[in-house]
Design an enzyme around this catalytic site. Structure first.
Site, PDB file in Angstrom:
ATOM      1  N   ASP A 179      49.781  37.762  34.584  1.00 30.41           N
ATOM      2  CA  ASP A 179      49.561  39.212  34.580  1.00 30.41           C
ATOM      3  C   ASP A 179      48.159  39.536  35.082  1.00 30.41           C
ATOM      4  OD1 ASP A 179      50.199  41.956  34.027  1.00 30.41           O
ATOM      5  OD2 ASP A 179      48.978  41.825  32.199  1.00 30.41           O
ATOM      6  N   HIS A 215      48.520  43.257  36.134  1.00 29.03           N
ATOM      7  CA  HIS A 215      47.650  43.527  34.973  1.00 29.03           C
ATOM      8  C   HIS A 215      48.139  44.728  34.159  1.00 29.03           C
ATOM      9  CE1 HIS A 215      43.261  42.899  33.425  1.00 29.03           C
ATOM     10  NE2 HIS A 215      44.079  43.242  32.443  1.00 29.03           N
ATOM     11  N   ILE A 216      49.340  44.564  33.585  1.00 31.86           N
ATOM     12  CA  ILE A 216      49.963  45.666  32.837  1.00 31.86           C
ATOM     13  C   ILE A 216      50.149  45.329  31.360  1.00 31.86           C
ATOM     14  CG2 ILE A 216      51.141  46.700  34.823  1.00 31.86           C
ATOM     15  CD1 ILE A 216      53.695  45.159  33.928  1.00 31.86           C
ATOM     16  N   SER A 237      48.687  45.935  28.583  1.00 33.61           N
ATOM     17  CA  SER A 237      48.577  46.994  27.563  1.00 33.61           C
ATOM     18  C   SER A 237      49.251  48.293  27.992  1.00 33.61           C
ATOM     19  CB  SER A 237      47.103  47.254  27.246  1.00 33.61           C
ATOM     20  OG  SER A 237      46.421  47.729  28.408  1.00 33.61           O
TER      21      SER A 237
HETATM   22  C1  GLV Z   1      42.818  44.537  29.480  1.00 30.64           C
HETATM   23  O1  GLV Z   1      42.879  43.563  30.189  1.00 30.64           O
HETATM   24  C2  GLV Z   1      41.847  44.706  28.469  1.00 30.64           C
HETATM   25  O2  GLV Z   1      40.895  43.904  28.389  1.00 30.64           O
HETATM   26  O3  GLV Z   1      41.969  45.664  27.694  1.00 30.64           O
END
Ligand code: GLV
Ligand code: GLV
Length: 327
Positions: A268, A292-293, A295
């Site tokens: 991710d 990068h999803i 959250s």
């Molecule tokens: C996301 O990657 C975060 O660090 O909140």
């Protein structure tokens, strides 16, 4: 005196409302879905008392100097803070806020989704439906390694690592191994059934069918998933990373996936983000890459944005932050 604050991106409105309602702030808002260019950021940060930023902004000595000595608080809307130089902030007496806790569930759930998508080849399989590759039901087609009865190795047994184990337990995982700087107390190890076992990194790599990374990116963890690590893993191992791309040596991962040293990987997070379209990892069927999803649930992003706003206001008021970043 009113405080000048800079918010570096469009964020959930609830956070903006909190900052506006506080009445003590003059808000400069880069209200765009795209990152503020570095030069613009260096300009606009000049003279601010509070900086509300994202993981896409590098907060280093140059930026802190550009801000000036009145800067009281850096608040990042992320749990990870490897983009912020804590030593440089500390030198200037500036606390750094982050957003632990509120994204644990969302990130752990995405980790499990990514693990399953990789292991059961969901992305590859769904593509076959659309490209005509679905000939008939075939006993040997689209098979992946088995989760039931497997050993799962968790690198970094913190909030998210524990939550991942808890979500995987109902699938019938036989053993949970974890590696961390220190052995966790028994009550933490027992938060999952079967109880998690503390092992050294080498044992974790050798014995795990699934290896999932939940460590912060630090000098110690940078590039730790390298040739040496992959060479110790099983040939049918699935590697999952939802932490930071920097913990992986991507050239070594590519080789390990290409040569069958390990079975597959779900990522991710990458270096860089976004991954260039011609990146070798994107040519591999046994590598699932997400943007990068971790959250990315609506209420989670709102909770992160609100916590970051509260950290910012506390910092401006000279109070303890609800969540202060510590190395
Ligand atoms: C996301 O990657 C975060 O660090 O909140
Ligand atoms: C699969 O669909 C089966 O019936 O085994």
């Amino acid at each position: 005196r009113r405080h000048k604050i800079l918010v570096t991106r469009r964020v959930p409105q609830a956070a903006i409302e909190i900052l506006k309602d506080s009445k003590s702030c003059d808000l400069d808002h880069w209200d765009s879905d795209d990152p503020i260019p570095r030069g613009e950021l260096l300009n606009r940060v000049s003279g601010v008392d509070g900086l509300y930023c994202l993981l896409t902004e590098k907060i280093d000595a140059e930026l802190l100097d550009a801000a000036g000595p009145q800067l009281k608080i850096v608040s990042t809307m992320s749990v990870g803070f490897d983009h912020v130089s804590l030593p440089e902030a500390a030198k200037r007496g500036i606390p750094v806020g982050h957003t632990p806790g509120v994204l644990t569930d969302a990130t752990a759930t995405l980790t499990v989704a990514l693990l399953l998508a990789t292991q059961r080849r969901l992305i590859e399989a769904a593509a076959e439906v659309k490209n005509g590759g679905w000939g008939t039901w075939k006993p040997l087609w689209m098979c992946g390694p088995t989760l039931m009865g497997s050993t799962v190795g968790i690198v970094g047994f913190g909030r998210i690592g524990v939550a991942v184990a808890q979500r995987l337990a109902p699938f019938g995982v036989a053993r949970f191994l974890y590696a961390d700087v220190e052995k966790k107390p028994e009550n933490v190890e027992k938060m999952v059934t079967p109880k998690a076992e503390h092992v050294d990194m080498e044992t974790l790599f050798k014995e795990s069918d699934f290896v999932t990374a939940h460590t912060a990116l630090t000098q110690e963890t940078a590039g730790m998933f390298n040739k040496d690590a992959f060479s110790k893993m099983k040939n049918n191992a699935v590697f999952v990373n939802t932490s930071r791309g920097g913990v992986v040596n991507q050239d070594d991962l590519y080789e390990a996936l290409k040569t069958g040293q390990i079975w597959g990987a779900g990522l991710d997070v990458t270096v860089p983000e976004p991954l260039p379209l011609d990146h070798p990892l994107l040519t591999l069927k046994n590598c699932v890459v997400l943007p990068h999803i971790g959250s990315a649930e609506e209420s989670t992003r709102e909770a992160m944005a609100v916590l970051a706003a509260k950290n910012l206001l506390a910092g401006l008021a000279g109070e303890n932050l609800p969540a202060q970043a510590k190395l």
